[in-house]
Scaffold this motif. Structure first.
Motif, PDB file in Angstrom:
ATOM      1  N   UNK A  78       0.635  -1.079   0.262  1.00  0.00           N
ATOM      2  CA  UNK A  78       0.417  -0.218   0.090  1.00  0.00           C
ATOM      3  C   UNK A  78       0.723   0.851   0.584  1.00  0.00           C
ATOM      4  N   UNK A  79       1.939   1.180   0.440  1.00  0.00           N
ATOM      5  CA  UNK A  79       2.895   2.293   0.780  1.00  0.00           C
ATOM      6  C   UNK A  79       3.699   2.501  -0.642  1.00  0.00           C
ATOM      7  N   UNK A  80       4.090   1.470  -1.547  1.00  0.00           N
ATOM      8  CA  UNK A  80       4.163   1.675  -2.422  1.00  0.00           C
ATOM      9  C   UNK A  80       3.291   1.870  -3.790  1.00  0.00           C
ATOM     10  N   UNK A  81       2.222   2.303  -3.609  1.00  0.00           N
ATOM     11  CA  UNK A  81       0.871   2.115  -4.249  1.00  0.00           C
ATOM     12  C   UNK A  81       0.903   2.684  -5.791  1.00  0.00           C
ATOM     13  N   UNK A  82       1.385   4.287  -4.944  1.00  0.00           N
ATOM     14  CA  UNK A  82       1.616   5.079  -6.063  1.00  0.00           C
ATOM     15  C   UNK A  82       2.794   5.130  -7.289  1.00  0.00           C
ATOM     16  N   UNK A  83       4.064   4.331  -6.670  1.00  0.00           N
ATOM     17  CA  UNK A  83       5.874   4.853  -7.976  1.00  0.00           C
ATOM     18  C   UNK A  83       5.030   3.363  -8.423  1.00  0.00           C
ATOM     19  N   UNK A  84       4.431   2.303  -7.783  1.00  0.00           N
ATOM     20  CA  UNK A  84       4.196   0.795  -8.604  1.00  0.00           C
ATOM     21  C   UNK A  84       3.161   1.007  -9.628  1.00  0.00           C
ATOM     22  N   UNK A  89       1.403   3.788 -16.450  1.00  0.00           N
ATOM     23  CA  UNK A  89       1.000   4.960 -17.044  1.00  0.00           C
ATOM     24  C   UNK A  89       0.529   6.089 -16.011  1.00  0.00           C
ATOM     25  N   UNK A  90      -0.547   7.297 -16.587  1.00  0.00           N
ATOM     26  CA  UNK A  90      -0.467   8.448 -15.961  1.00  0.00           C
ATOM     27  C   UNK A  90      -1.657   7.887 -14.636  1.00  0.00           C
ATOM     28  N   UNK A  91      -1.336   8.037 -13.256  1.00  0.00           N
ATOM     29  CA  UNK A  91      -2.266   7.826 -12.585  1.00  0.00           C
ATOM     30  C   UNK A  91      -2.886   9.353 -11.777  1.00  0.00           C
ATOM     31  N   UNK A  92      -4.323   9.322 -11.884  1.00  0.00           N
ATOM     32  CA  UNK A  92      -5.673  10.447 -11.606  1.00  0.00           C
ATOM     33  C   UNK A  92      -5.338  10.095 -10.554  1.00  0.00           C
ATOM     34  N   UNK A  93      -5.894   9.085  -9.443  1.00  0.00           N
ATOM     35  CA  UNK A  93      -5.930   9.586  -7.963  1.00  0.00           C
ATOM     36  C   UNK A  93      -5.477   8.104  -7.102  1.00  0.00           C
ATOM     37  N   UNK A 108      -8.898   2.352  -4.466  1.00  0.00           N
ATOM     38  CA  UNK A 108      -8.943   2.638  -5.814  1.00  0.00           C
ATOM     39  C   UNK A 108      -7.753   2.978  -6.817  1.00  0.00           C
ATOM     40  N   UNK A 109      -7.690   2.911  -7.699  1.00  0.00           N
ATOM     41  CA  UNK A 109      -6.847   3.808  -8.772  1.00  0.00           C
ATOM     42  C   UNK A 109      -7.157   3.874  -9.855  1.00  0.00           C
ATOM     43  N   UNK A 110      -7.028   5.553 -10.415  1.00  0.00           N
ATOM     44  CA  UNK A 110      -7.785   5.675 -11.776  1.00  0.00           C
ATOM     45  C   UNK A 110      -6.157   6.469 -12.392  1.00  0.00           C
ATOM     46  N   UNK A 111      -6.737   5.687 -13.404  1.00  0.00           N
ATOM     47  CA  UNK A 111      -6.126   5.980 -14.221  1.00  0.00           C
ATOM     48  C   UNK A 111      -6.505   6.965 -15.582  1.00  0.00           C
ATOM     49  N   UNK A 118      -5.194  -0.696 -17.889  1.00  0.00           N
ATOM     50  CA  UNK A 118      -5.565  -2.493 -18.841  1.00  0.00           C
ATOM     51  C   UNK A 118      -4.151  -3.023 -18.920  1.00  0.00           C
ATOM     52  N   UNK A 119      -3.281  -2.088 -19.313  1.00  0.00           N
ATOM     53  CA  UNK A 119      -2.323  -2.487 -19.251  1.00  0.00           C
ATOM     54  C   UNK A 119      -1.655  -3.463 -17.593  1.00  0.00           C
ATOM     55  N   UNK A 120      -2.428  -2.675 -16.182  1.00  0.00           N
ATOM     56  CA  UNK A 120      -2.325  -2.561 -14.953  1.00  0.00           C
ATOM     57  C   UNK A 120      -2.147  -3.989 -14.871  1.00  0.00           C
ATOM     58  N   UNK A 121      -4.093  -4.063 -14.892  1.00  0.00           N
ATOM     59  CA  UNK A 121      -4.947  -5.388 -15.158  1.00  0.00           C
ATOM     60  C   UNK A 121      -3.444  -6.688 -15.481  1.00  0.00           C
ATOM     61  N   UNK A 122      -3.257  -5.943 -16.237  1.00  0.00           N
ATOM     62  CA  UNK A 122      -2.192  -7.702 -17.616  1.00  0.00           C
ATOM     63  C   UNK A 122      -1.418  -8.247 -16.480  1.00  0.00           C
TER      64      UNK A 122
END
Length: 139
Positions: A78-84, A89-93, A108-111, A118-122
């Motif tokens: 959870x602490x590394x979630x932003x950078x991971x 791609x570009x993360x909005x929130x 919840x990660x919004x791209x 989709x790339x993250x999901x794969x």
């Protein structure tokens, strides 16, 4: 400079650019991004876009979800979630879903774009740091 020196410089630059292109294509493939150079040619785009408006009837807005819900995250993940997530791609929130201070966490990660999500999901399932994490589309 002589013509031979200019040709050597151009050839060297061309070779460096080709190597850079190959490295970028390999990186894109590793990230799951489809790379195609078909249709890319000198002189810009082909067809009806040149000097005019595109046929708007063939355009559509992609209204599919672009946010993922990740559950069962450890504190470390959870602490590394932003950078991971930024590698996809570009993360909005990035928003915590449940108000708890103890793992497992849910976020919840919004791209910015659907294809980034989709790339993250794969790829998320194959990342060691995300083992045991469940991923689903946020509706």
């Amino acid at each position: 400079p002589s013509n031979a020196a200019q040709l050597d410089a151009i050839q060297t630059e061309k070779q460096a650019l080709q190597e850079k292109l190959k490295a970028l294509q390999q990186e894109a493939a590793r990230m799951g991004v489809s790379v195609s150079t078909r249709g890319a040619h000198r002189g810009g785009m082909r067809g009806g876009m040149r000097g005019g408006m595109a046929n708007r009837s063939s355009m559509s807005l992609d209204k599919r979800p672009r946010a993922l819900v990740l559950r069962n995250l450890t504190r470390d993940t959870a602490e590394r979630l932003d950078s991971e997530m930024a590698q996809f791609g570009e993360v909005e929130s990035v928003d915590k879903i449940e108000d708890t201070n103890e793992p497992p966490f849910a976020y919840c990660v919004r791209f910015k774009a659907r294809w980034e999500a989709e790339n993250a999901m794969k790829v998320i399932d194959s990342l060691e740091s995300f083992s045991g994490v469940t991923v689903e589309w946020n509706q």
